[in-house]
Design an enzyme around this catalytic site. Structure first.
Site, PDB file in Angstrom:
ATOM      1  N   GLU A  21       1.411  -0.722   2.385  1.00 12.82           N
ATOM      2  CA  GLU A  21       2.073  -1.709   1.545  1.00 12.82           C
ATOM      3  C   GLU A  21       0.973  -2.401   0.737  1.00 12.82           C
ATOM      4  O   GLU A  21      -0.031  -2.842   1.313  1.00 12.82           O
ATOM      5  CB  GLU A  21       2.809  -2.747   2.415  1.00 12.82           C
ATOM      6  CG  GLU A  21       3.591  -3.702   1.552  1.00 12.82           C
ATOM      7  CD  GLU A  21       4.354  -4.762   2.332  1.00 12.82           C
ATOM      8  OE1 GLU A  21       4.390  -4.707   3.574  1.00 12.82           O
ATOM      9  OE2 GLU A  21       4.895  -5.663   1.659  1.00 12.82           O
TER      10      GLU A  21
ATOM     11  N   ARG B 288      -2.205   1.970  17.529  1.00 16.17           N
ATOM     12  CA  ARG B 288      -3.017   1.468  16.436  1.00 16.17           C
ATOM     13  C   ARG B 288      -4.424   1.193  16.930  1.00 16.17           C
ATOM     14  O   ARG B 288      -4.656   1.036  18.134  1.00 16.17           O
ATOM     15  CB  ARG B 288      -2.391   0.211  15.834  1.00 16.17           C
ATOM     16  CG  ARG B 288      -2.297  -0.965  16.796  1.00 16.17           C
ATOM     17  CD  ARG B 288      -1.416  -2.079  16.255  1.00 16.17           C
ATOM     18  NE  ARG B 288      -2.016  -2.743  15.117  1.00 16.17           N
ATOM     19  CZ  ARG B 288      -1.468  -2.783  13.902  1.00 16.17           C
ATOM     20  NH1 ARG B 288      -0.314  -2.230  13.660  1.00 16.17           N
ATOM     21  NH2 ARG B 288      -2.076  -3.423  12.923  1.00 16.17           N
TER      22      ARG B 288
ATOM     23  N   LYS C 168      -3.567  -7.641   8.237  1.00 16.82           N
ATOM     24  CA  LYS C 168      -3.751  -8.027   6.835  1.00 16.82           C
ATOM     25  C   LYS C 168      -3.465  -9.508   6.638  1.00 16.82           C
ATOM     26  O   LYS C 168      -4.104 -10.162   5.828  1.00 16.82           O
ATOM     27  CB  LYS C 168      -2.844  -7.183   5.939  1.00 16.82           C
ATOM     28  CG  LYS C 168      -3.449  -5.834   5.608  1.00 16.82           C
ATOM     29  CD  LYS C 168      -2.665  -5.140   4.519  1.00 16.82           C
ATOM     30  CE  LYS C 168      -1.572  -4.305   5.132  1.00 16.82           C
ATOM     31  NZ  LYS C 168      -0.856  -3.489   4.138  1.00 16.82           N
TER      32      LYS C 168
HETATM   33  P1  ATP Z   1      -1.337  -4.793   9.312  1.00 14.86           P
HETATM   34  O1  ATP Z   1      -0.565  -4.789  10.584  1.00 14.86           O
HETATM   35  O2  ATP Z   1      -2.808  -4.783   9.475  1.00 14.86           O
HETATM   36  O3  ATP Z   1      -0.913  -5.842   8.363  1.00 14.86           O
HETATM   37  P2  ATP Z   1       0.354  -2.796   8.287  1.00 14.86           P
HETATM   38  O4  ATP Z   1       0.792  -1.840   9.333  1.00 14.86           O
HETATM   39  O5  ATP Z   1       1.304  -3.827   7.872  1.00 14.86           O
HETATM   40  O6  ATP Z   1      -1.048  -3.392   8.668  1.00 14.86           O
HETATM   41  P3  ATP Z   1       0.594  -0.946   6.182  1.00 14.86           P
HETATM   42  O7  ATP Z   1       0.134  -1.109   4.799  1.00 14.86           O
HETATM   43  O8  ATP Z   1       2.045  -0.938   6.446  1.00 14.86           O
HETATM   44  O9  ATP Z   1      -0.128  -2.053   7.002  1.00 14.86           O
HETATM   45  O10 ATP Z   1      -0.088   0.312   6.859  1.00 14.86           O
HETATM   46  C1  ATP Z   1      -0.182   1.579   6.289  1.00 14.86           C
HETATM   47  C2  ATP Z   1      -0.350   2.611   7.369  1.00 14.86           C
HETATM   48  O11 ATP Z   1      -1.506   2.328   8.135  1.00 14.86           O
HETATM   49  C3  ATP Z   1       0.823   2.595   8.321  1.00 14.86           C
HETATM   50  O12 ATP Z   1       1.224   3.937   8.545  1.00 14.86           O
HETATM   51  C4  ATP Z   1       0.284   1.957   9.548  1.00 14.86           C
HETATM   52  O13 ATP Z   1       0.891   2.464  10.685  1.00 14.86           O
HETATM   53  C5  ATP Z   1      -1.191   2.317   9.505  1.00 14.86           C
HETATM   54  N1  ATP Z   1      -1.986   1.288  10.180  1.00 14.86           N
HETATM   55  C6  ATP Z   1      -2.024  -0.030   9.910  1.00 14.86           C
HETATM   56  N2  ATP Z   1      -2.819  -0.681  10.776  1.00 14.86           N
HETATM   57  C7  ATP Z   1      -3.318   0.259  11.613  1.00 14.86           C
HETATM   58  C8  ATP Z   1      -4.214   0.229  12.734  1.00 14.86           C
HETATM   59  N3  ATP Z   1      -4.759  -0.907  13.175  1.00 14.86           N
HETATM   60  N4  ATP Z   1      -4.499   1.391  13.344  1.00 14.86           N
HETATM   61  C9  ATP Z   1      -3.969   2.547  12.918  1.00 14.86           C
HETATM   62  N5  ATP Z   1      -3.126   2.651  11.879  1.00 14.86           N
HETATM   63  C10 ATP Z   1      -2.794   1.526  11.229  1.00 14.86           C
HETATM   64 MG    MG Z   2       3.339  -2.694   7.463  1.00 15.65          MG
END
Ligand code: ATP
Ligand code: MG
Length: 569
Positions: A34, A260, A270
């Site tokens: 995102e 994760r 984020k």
């Molecule tokens: P955050 O929780 O840090 O805000 P998010 O999951 O909201 O991150 P996205 O932009 O939705 O961020 O993530 C894009 C991709 O990266 C998704 O497929 C998510 O599962 C993966 N991702 C995000 N954080 C991690 C992590 N700590 N380890 C592994 N994969 C991750």
């Molecule tokens: Mg997300």
């Protein structure tokens, strides 16, 4: 690395699907960020996994897709940074960039489809009322009073929602599933919200926006993804992912969840990283202390080291915290093999070689990288006045201290053996200069070139030295788990107040004065450094410490024992 060596449960699923021809031999993954922040090292794990699986399988493809369904938090700046970071980490230029917002019309039509099938309805309950009627883990929810609207009424209301006839929050479109489902995600989840907000790509075209649960499976389906890999918190959303695709009767990818990445002494959310930036706890998303890809890049990490780290940690279904030392090990390994060596004195102490002719300069060859024969040598100037590291001299040396001290000898790397003859002090007794003599036969090619002394130290010729600033970084958080706080405190209370130390007036060998931003060095015996794009106010170049060398001496001193200690690091 062969497929076998890094087989994990996801790769096993993919291999099995290829064996059974589930997707006609296709492997198609996606990385769906995102655009509401910069990517962090957790995202690197996901990029490595998704691009890796695509690359390992003939004809495999990985889409970079922006999951840009929430206009309130998304910005073009984030889109641009994410494209650059994905390219850097995956070592692949994304051929096409996909945007979920390009599917808004199609998603809308799918929603109309569900309404026609009697599987979605417009609900007038507000957010609080929906939450309250949703029930708990032990109690079923209550049906919305709007659940049984006719298809015609729903179609008309949904169309009016799209046209902007209702204010934010006045209505939602909900899936009609089961308010008594043991899985709360299936209790008539929201598909659309009214949000009168411009979208960074769609402008004012829309005032209803799809929720993650509704949109994500459709995005995967439209792009004909085979394996939709996401993190564990979506495991109990999978029944909903499946329900939507089955209810529509459209192409159905398979969602697979993995744990994760959590890193010690690091926050990977984020929302929290944004807070660090907005409140000025760091200088920006690319502050070298940030666990963002942009931060690691500026700090001097290589994409290879980050990929190595991702391979090492593997992929599993169990949550754990990875020791940040493993990431540091990965970059140290890489830089040890590849980084250009350089001489840099951080806290200088002047040395005068009293028996070296005044005004004379010699260019001495120094190895560019002892780990890489092909790296060759460079010439560094030697003269009568030098700088050495203040810490490489002790007036009263502790036992086994093999660097310089009164009457003792040390080798200057790539140059001569010198002996400390006299210590010059200022009025208050501080050591300000050393007078030494050198042995002219001890340079490379000299008759006593092989003469051994116990310590070797680094140095820079004083008249040739370039002034520079060195920025030493330490962990941004003091606690292994920065989210662990006493009641009422925020994670900010765990910030390390000493995470940055700026050392000015460092003395650098001449070549460092023209180092290109982003170039990486091992400052011999000091650590690994990377030239920053910015310059100090004085115009001096800035070098960011990427990672320390293993400092055996400091460890030994701490322990109080000193076997084989001394200069050798
Ligand atoms: P955050 O929780 O840090 O805000 P998010 O999951 O909201 O991150 P996205 O932009 O939705 O961020 O993530 C894009 C991709 O990266 C998704 O497929 C998510 O599962 C993966 N991702 C995000 N954080 C991690 C992590 N700590 N380890 C592994 N994969 C991750
Ligand atoms: Mg997300």
């Amino acid at each position: 690395m062969s497929l076998n060596e890094k087989a994990d449960f996801i790769r096993e699923i993919v291999a099995e699907d290829l064996r059974t021809n589930k997707y006609q031999g296709r492997v198609h993954t996606r990385f769906p960020p995102e655009p509401n922040g910069y990517l962090h090292i957790g995202h690197a794990k996901s990029i490595n996994l998704n691009y890796g699986i695509a690359r390992e399988n003939p004809g495999g493809v990985c889409n970079l897709r922006f999951d840009d369904t929430n206009p309130e938090k998304e910005e073009q700046e984030y889109v641009d940074s994410i494209i650059a970071d994905v390219q850097w980490i995956s070592n692949e230029k994304p051929s096409t960039v996909y945007y979920a917002s390009d599917y808004f019309e199609q998603m809308y039509q799918y929603a109309v489809d569900l309404i026609r099938k009697g599987k979605a309805y417009v609900c007038d309950l507000n957010a609080d009322e929906i939450r309250e009627s949703r029930g708990t883990l032990t109690e079923p929810g209550k049906d919305s009073p709007y659940r049984n609207r006719s298809v015609e009424e729903n179609l008309a209301l949904f169309s009016r929602m799209r046209k902007g006839e209702f204010p934010d929050g006045a209505k939602t479109l909900r899936a009609k599933i089961d308010m008594a489902s043991p899985n709360i995600n299936l209790r008539d989840p929201i598909m659309y919200r009214i949000v009168h907000e411009d979208h960074h790509r769609q402008g004012s075209a829309w005032c209803i926006y799809p929720t993650y649960d509704w949109a994500h499976g459709l995005e995967d389906s439209i792009e004909r993804i085979t394996h939709s890999i996401c993190t564990l918190e979506f495991e109990n959303h999978r029944p909903l992912y499946d329900w939507f695709l089955d209810a529509l009767g459209v192409y159905h990818p398979q969602q697979i969840e993995f744990a994760r990445l959590n890193l010690s002494y690091t926050v990977l959310s984020k929302r929290r990283l944004l807070q660090l930036v907005q409140e000025g706890h760091v200088t920006g998303w690319d502050d070298p202390r940030m666990p963002t890809i942009a931060g690691y890049r500026r700090r001097g990490y290589t994409p290879e080291a980050i990929r190595t780290f991702c391979e090492k940690i593997g992929v599993s279904k169990k949550d754990s915290i990875i020791d940040v030392a493993l990431l540091e090990w990965s970059i140290r390994e890489d830089l040890n093999k590849h980084a250009q060596r350089a001489m840099a004195v951080l806290r200088p102490l002047k040395v005068v070689i009293t028996n070296y002719p005044e005004g004379k300069t010699e260019d001495l060859p120094a190895l560019n990288n002892p780990e890489d024969e092909t790296a060759g040598t460079r010439l560094i100037p030697f003269s009568r006045e030098l700088y050495i590291e203040a810490d490489d001299f002790r007036e009263s040396p502790p036992p086994k201290y093999h660097r310089l001290s009164p009457g003792k000898e040390v080798r200057l790397r790539a140059a001569y053996i010198i002996k400390c003859e006299e210590v010059v002090k200022d009025a208050s007794g501080n050591v300000v200069e050393l007078h030494c003599t050198y042995d002219p036969e001890t340079k490379s090619g000299g008759t006593a070139a092989g003469r051994k002394v116990k310590g070797t130290i680094h140095w820079v010729s004083a008249p040739h030295a370039v002034e520079g600033e060195v920025w030493l970084y330490d962990r941004l958080f003091l606690k292994e788990d920065p989210n662990e706080v006493t009641e009422g405190d925020s994670f900010l209370s765990n910030l390390n107040p000493d995470s940055l130390e700026i050392v000015s007036h460092c003395k650098l060998e001449p070549m460092l004065g023209t180092a290109k931003p982003g170039s990486r060095f091992q400052f011999e015996r000091v650590g690994y450094f990377c030239a920053d794009p910015a310059r100090a106010e004085s115009g001096a170049p800035i070098f960011n410490r990427t990672v320390t060398l293993k400092d055996t001496w400091a460890k030994i001193e701490q322990k109080g024992a000193a076997p084989n200690a001394g200069s050798g690091r």
